[in-house]
Write a protein that holds these residues in place. Structure first.
Motif, PDB file in Angstrom:
ATOM      1  N   GLY A 196     -42.251  67.714 -64.353  1.00  0.00           N
ATOM      2  CA  GLY A 196     -41.214  68.732 -64.352  1.00  0.00           C
ATOM      3  C   GLY A 196     -41.190  69.532 -63.066  1.00  0.00           C
ATOM      4  N   LEU A 197     -42.353  69.870 -62.567  1.00  0.00           N
ATOM      5  CA  LEU A 197     -42.440  70.601 -61.302  1.00  0.00           C
ATOM      6  C   LEU A 197     -41.952  69.757 -60.132  1.00  0.00           C
ATOM      7  CD1 LEU A 197     -45.931  72.230 -61.944  1.00  0.00           C
ATOM      8  CD2 LEU A 197     -43.785  73.490 -61.695  1.00  0.00           C
ATOM      9  N   VAL A 198     -42.342  68.484 -60.118  1.00  0.00           N
ATOM     10  CA  VAL A 198     -41.963  67.589 -59.018  1.00  0.00           C
ATOM     11  C   VAL A 198     -40.458  67.362 -58.990  1.00  0.00           C
ATOM     12  CG1 VAL A 198     -42.120  65.222 -58.180  1.00  0.00           C
ATOM     13  CG2 VAL A 198     -44.188  66.427 -58.888  1.00  0.00           C
ATOM     14  N   TYR A 199     -39.879  66.975 -60.128  1.00  0.00           N
ATOM     15  CA  TYR A 199     -38.445  66.681 -60.168  1.00  0.00           C
ATOM     16  C   TYR A 199     -37.609  67.942 -59.982  1.00  0.00           C
ATOM     17  CZ  TYR A 199     -39.938  62.108 -61.844  1.00  0.00           C
ATOM     18  OH  TYR A 199     -40.543  60.876 -61.966  1.00  0.00           O
ATOM     19  N   GLY A 200     -38.115  69.062 -60.458  1.00  0.00           N
ATOM     20  CA  GLY A 200     -37.410  70.318 -60.232  1.00  0.00           C
ATOM     21  C   GLY A 200     -37.354  70.675 -58.754  1.00  0.00           C
ATOM     22  N   GLN A 201     -38.458  70.475 -58.057  1.00  0.00           N
ATOM     23  CA  GLN A 201     -38.503  70.718 -56.614  1.00  0.00           C
ATOM     24  C   GLN A 201     -37.520  69.813 -55.882  1.00  0.00           C
ATOM     25  OE1 GLN A 201     -40.563  73.012 -55.109  1.00  0.00           O
ATOM     26  NE2 GLN A 201     -39.964  72.544 -53.006  1.00  0.00           N
ATOM     27  N   LEU A 202     -37.492  68.547 -56.243  1.00  0.00           N
ATOM     28  CA  LEU A 202     -36.612  67.576 -55.600  1.00  0.00           C
ATOM     29  C   LEU A 202     -35.141  67.954 -55.790  1.00  0.00           C
ATOM     30  CD1 LEU A 202     -35.929  64.893 -54.242  1.00  0.00           C
ATOM     31  CD2 LEU A 202     -36.307  63.756 -56.442  1.00  0.00           C
ATOM     32  N   PHE A 203     -34.754  68.220 -57.019  1.00  0.00           N
ATOM     33  CA  PHE A 203     -33.363  68.562 -57.306  1.00  0.00           C
ATOM     34  C   PHE A 203     -32.954  69.839 -56.590  1.00  0.00           C
ATOM     35  CE2 PHE A 203     -30.117  70.699 -59.856  1.00  0.00           C
ATOM     36  CZ  PHE A 203     -29.153  69.701 -59.982  1.00  0.00           C
ATOM     37  N   GLY A 204     -33.804  70.857 -56.640  1.00  0.00           N
ATOM     38  CA  GLY A 204     -33.472  72.132 -56.025  1.00  0.00           C
ATOM     39  C   GLY A 204     -33.290  72.052 -54.524  1.00  0.00           C
ATOM     40  N   VAL A 205     -34.186  71.339 -53.854  1.00  0.00           N
ATOM     41  CA  VAL A 205     -34.105  71.210 -52.395  1.00  0.00           C
ATOM     42  C   VAL A 205     -32.835  70.481 -51.983  1.00  0.00           C
ATOM     43  CG1 VAL A 205     -35.139  70.080 -50.383  1.00  0.00           C
ATOM     44  CG2 VAL A 205     -36.576  71.366 -51.969  1.00  0.00           C
ATOM     45  N   MET A 206     -32.503  69.410 -52.667  1.00  0.00           N
ATOM     46  CA  MET A 206     -31.327  68.618 -52.303  1.00  0.00           C
ATOM     47  C   MET A 206     -30.031  69.410 -52.486  1.00  0.00           C
ATOM     48  SD  MET A 206     -32.334  65.884 -51.039  1.00  0.00           S
ATOM     49  CE  MET A 206     -33.725  64.741 -50.947  1.00  0.00           C
ATOM     50  N   VAL A 207     -29.879  70.086 -53.613  1.00  0.00           N
ATOM     51  CA  VAL A 207     -28.664  70.849 -53.884  1.00  0.00           C
ATOM     52  C   VAL A 207     -28.513  72.006 -52.894  1.00  0.00           C
ATOM     53  CG1 VAL A 207     -27.492  72.344 -55.556  1.00  0.00           C
ATOM     54  CG2 VAL A 207     -28.588  70.221 -56.320  1.00  0.00           C
ATOM     55  N   ALA A 208     -29.585  72.746 -52.662  1.00  0.00           N
ATOM     56  CA  ALA A 208     -29.526  73.906 -51.764  1.00  0.00           C
ATOM     57  C   ALA A 208     -29.228  73.487 -50.325  1.00  0.00           C
ATOM     58  CB  ALA A 208     -30.837  74.676 -51.829  1.00  0.00           C
ATOM     59  N   THR A 209     -29.808  72.378 -49.889  1.00  0.00           N
ATOM     60  CA  THR A 209     -29.568  71.907 -48.523  1.00  0.00           C
ATOM     61  C   THR A 209     -28.121  71.465 -48.341  1.00  0.00           C
ATOM     62  OG1 THR A 209     -31.880  71.200 -48.297  1.00  0.00           O
ATOM     63  CG2 THR A 209     -30.292  70.248 -46.755  1.00  0.00           C
ATOM     64  N   ALA A 210     -27.566  70.800 -49.343  1.00  0.00           N
ATOM     65  CA  ALA A 210     -26.168  70.380 -49.277  1.00  0.00           C
ATOM     66  C   ALA A 210     -25.245  71.587 -49.184  1.00  0.00           C
ATOM     67  CB  ALA A 210     -25.815  69.532 -50.497  1.00  0.00           C
ATOM     68  N   LEU A 211     -25.547  72.627 -49.946  1.00  0.00           N
ATOM     69  CA  LEU A 211     -24.742  73.848 -49.911  1.00  0.00           C
ATOM     70  C   LEU A 211     -24.830  74.525 -48.549  1.00  0.00           C
ATOM     71  CD1 LEU A 211     -23.000  75.918 -51.387  1.00  0.00           C
ATOM     72  CD2 LEU A 211     -25.095  77.011 -52.210  1.00  0.00           C
ATOM     73  N   ALA A 212     -26.021  74.609 -47.985  1.00  0.00           N
ATOM     74  CA  ALA A 212     -26.187  75.230 -46.666  1.00  0.00           C
ATOM     75  C   ALA A 212     -25.459  74.443 -45.589  1.00  0.00           C
ATOM     76  CB  ALA A 212     -27.676  75.340 -46.331  1.00  0.00           C
ATOM     77  N   ALA A 213     -25.429  73.112 -45.718  1.00  0.00           N
ATOM     78  CA  ALA A 213     -24.716  72.270 -44.750  1.00  0.00           C
ATOM     79  C   ALA A 213     -23.225  72.571 -44.781  1.00  0.00           C
ATOM     80  CB  ALA A 213     -24.973  70.800 -45.057  1.00  0.00           C
ATOM     81  N   ILE A 214     -22.693  72.863 -45.959  1.00  0.00           N
ATOM     82  CA  ILE A 214     -21.280  73.234 -46.069  1.00  0.00           C
ATOM     83  C   ILE A 214     -21.016  74.536 -45.324  1.00  0.00           C
ATOM     84  CG2 ILE A 214     -19.470  73.948 -47.695  1.00  0.00           C
ATOM     85  CD1 ILE A 214     -20.720  72.042 -49.740  1.00  0.00           C
ATOM     86  N   TRP A 215     -21.941  75.475 -45.441  1.00  0.00           N
ATOM     87  CA  TRP A 215     -21.787  76.766 -44.759  1.00  0.00           C
ATOM     88  C   TRP A 215     -21.842  76.627 -43.245  1.00  0.00           C
ATOM     89  CZ3 TRP A 215     -25.621  79.671 -48.457  1.00  0.00           C
ATOM     90  CH2 TRP A 215     -24.943  79.996 -49.633  1.00  0.00           C
ATOM     91  N   VAL A 216     -22.563  75.639 -42.750  1.00  0.00           N
ATOM     92  CA  VAL A 216     -22.614  75.416 -41.300  1.00  0.00           C
ATOM     93  C   VAL A 216     -21.220  75.142 -40.758  1.00  0.00           C
ATOM     94  CG1 VAL A 216     -23.383  73.772 -39.539  1.00  0.00           C
ATOM     95  CG2 VAL A 216     -25.017  74.687 -41.188  1.00  0.00           C
ATOM     96  N   GLY A 217     -20.421  74.421 -41.534  1.00  0.00           N
ATOM     97  CA  GLY A 217     -19.038  74.186 -41.144  1.00  0.00           C
ATOM     98  C   GLY A 217     -18.746  72.752 -40.745  1.00  0.00           C
ATOM     99  N   LYS A 218     -17.633  72.243 -41.222  1.00  0.00           N
ATOM    100  CA  LYS A 218     -17.240  70.862 -40.926  1.00  0.00           C
ATOM    101  C   LYS A 218     -16.993  70.620 -39.439  1.00  0.00           C
ATOM    102  CE  LYS A 218     -13.981  67.253 -42.340  1.00  0.00           C
ATOM    103  NZ  LYS A 218     -12.808  66.917 -43.200  1.00  0.00           N
ATOM    104  N   PRO A 219     -16.366  71.564 -38.695  1.00  0.00           N
ATOM    105  CA  PRO A 219     -16.134  71.314 -37.259  1.00  0.00           C
ATOM    106  C   PRO A 219     -17.426  71.028 -36.485  1.00  0.00           C
ATOM    107  CG  PRO A 219     -14.796  73.147 -38.001  1.00  0.00           C
ATOM    108  CD  PRO A 219     -15.718  72.816 -39.134  1.00  0.00           C
ATOM    109  N   LEU A 220     -18.473  71.793 -36.758  1.00  0.00           N
ATOM    110  CA  LEU A 220     -19.742  71.576 -36.062  1.00  0.00           C
ATOM    111  C   LEU A 220     -20.353  70.241 -36.448  1.00  0.00           C
ATOM    112  CD1 LEU A 220     -22.060  72.435 -34.265  1.00  0.00           C
ATOM    113  CD2 LEU A 220     -22.980  73.776 -36.170  1.00  0.00           C
ATOM    114  N   ILE A 221     -20.286  69.911 -37.726  1.00  0.00           N
ATOM    115  CA  ILE A 221     -20.834  68.632 -38.192  1.00  0.00           C
ATOM    116  C   ILE A 221     -20.083  67.467 -37.559  1.00  0.00           C
ATOM    117  CG2 ILE A 221     -21.160  67.159 -40.214  1.00  0.00           C
ATOM    118  CD1 ILE A 221     -21.575  69.707 -41.854  1.00  0.00           C
TER     119      ILE A 221
END
Length: 411
Positions: A169-194
């Motif tokens: 539970g700890l391992v899979y929770g860490q995996l899911f949380g990191v992936m979702v949060a990183t994807a959200l932060a990438a959106i905030w960086v902005g599509k033009p920069l990407i």
């Protein structure tokens, strides 16, 4: 201290405060959903993931703040993305090939090797997007990114305690949380920069890789050694004194690390941008270095002195009698945490001055000290006290190294 600097720190601080409140709040739940032995096993697994996360970027994300041209800036971003994906694949392949040898490591590593690789990739990508938000001076979004990372991991791990349970539970929770949060932060960086980074020329990517070779050449081994030095205690404690000791120690690091992440990391996000700018424009960042040092040293002293008297009681009261031992560990390690709080943000001047060779020597010495502290003494108390004093002395040396590098002529 300028009003602009304080304002920027405050903006990042709000987000970081939210992240730490979430982390501490969910820890109150996790210590009741998982045993010290399970938390210790997960902490050992996360130690390996954290170590690999340093490797996957090649530390080129630090070069972003040294770029002067837009084309070069975009090329460095593309380089970091390519390295993160490529090295993560190599790590996964390497773990498969050496699977028969993993019996010498904690069993949790071999049981969850694929999740370990995925979390390493996610953490590496998260380092990149946080650096980009800092470069853009998007300090509100930077704070939001920290909150989202803490919140996503918290929700996932608590939910997984009921759905899966145990270390899984700890391992899979860490995996899911990191992936979702990183994807959200990438959106905030902005599509033009990407988009601009994706279209950066290969020739510029190669030129940037060569121009900033000191980052993988010196910063990578230095930071890797530093990460190993900070993560290996959990592994060594688990091997020498059992999973419960590792679990208590892991809780100590998480809770005592909160003020460091809360203020010191917030100061670092602003300090490194302004210090790098002063260094480029004026040839020195000594003024902001001294002002930041005074701010951190004064702010840190009262709470750490108070904790010396109430720390052990506070842990037992908040987390329950099963975790009271963590409070005793924390009191023993106060010198370490105070010096880390004050000095760690200031050490970024070593990167600004590109004197990573000095950092590498320091990190090698620190690693040797850490291994000695956790292998030579025969009792947990002796281990932690020796580790705390030795680490504090090393950070005192680190401070003077960082101060030396604030001048542009520090060669």
């Amino acid at each position: 201290m300028s009003a602009i600097f304080i304002s920027r720190v405050a903006r990042v601080l709000v987000g970081t405060l939210g992240a730490q409140l979430i982390t501490i709040g969910v820890t109150l739940l996790l210590v009741r959903l998982y045993s010290p032995a399970e938390m210790g096993a997960f902490s050992a697994w996360l130690s390996f993931a954290t170590i690999f996360a340093v490797v996957v970027t090649g530390r080129y994300e630090l070069a972003i703040f040294s770029t002067k041209e837009k084309d070069e800036f975009h090329a460095v971003i593309k380089l970091v993305v390519l390295l993160t994906v490529s090295i993560s694949v190599l790590v996964a392949s390497g773990l498969v090939l050496v699977a028969p040898l993993l019996d010498s490591l904690p069993s949790v590593v071999s049981d969850y090797w694929l999740g370990l690789t995925a979390v390493s990739l996610g953490l590496g990508a998260n380092k990149l997007v946080l650096s980009l938000l800092t470069y853009q001076q998007s300090f509100n979004r930077l704070g939001g990114a920290r909150v989202s990372l803490a919140a996503c991991i918290a929700i996932a791990q608590v939910s997984a305690a009921y759905l899966v349970g145990g270390v899984a539970g700890l391992v899979y929770g860490q995996l899911f949380g990191v992936m979702v949060a990183t994807a959200l932060a990438a959106i905030w960086v902005g599509k033009p920069l990407i988009s601009a980074s994706a279209t950066a020329s290969w020739s510029m990517v190669k030129q940037s890789a060569v121009k900033y070779i000191n980052f993988p050449k010196f910063s990578l081994p230095a930071d890797l050694i530093n990460t190993i030095a900070s993560q290996i205690p959990v592994v060594l404690l688990a091997a020498k004194f059992g999973g419960e000791s590792a679990g208590w120690f892991a809780l100590t690091l998480k809770i005592m690390g909160a003020p460091i992440s809360l203020l010191a990391a917030s100061v670092l996000d602003v300090f490194k941008e302004q210090a790098a700018r002063d260094y480029r424009d004026k040839g020195s960042c000594r003024s902001i270095f001294i002002k930041t040092f005074k701010l951190l040293a004064v702010l840190a002293l009262p709470p750490f002195v108070a904790f010396w008297f109430v720390g052990e009681w506070a842990f037992g009261f908040i987390f329950g009698d099963e975790w009271a031992e963590s409070g005793r560990y924390a009191v023993l390690m106060i010198p370490l945490f105070y010096m880390r709080f004050v000095v760690s943000p200031l050490s970024y001047t070593i990167y600004i001055a590109q004197r990573q060779n000095l950092d590498l020597v320091w990190q090698l010495t620190l690693l040797g000290l850490t291994v000695a502290c956790f292998t030579l003494p025969d009792t947990v108390d002796s281990v932690l006290w020796l580790y705390s004093i030795g680490y504090a002395i090393m950070y005192f040396i680190y401070f003077w190294m960082s101060f030396y590098c604030t001048k542009g002529d520090a060669k």
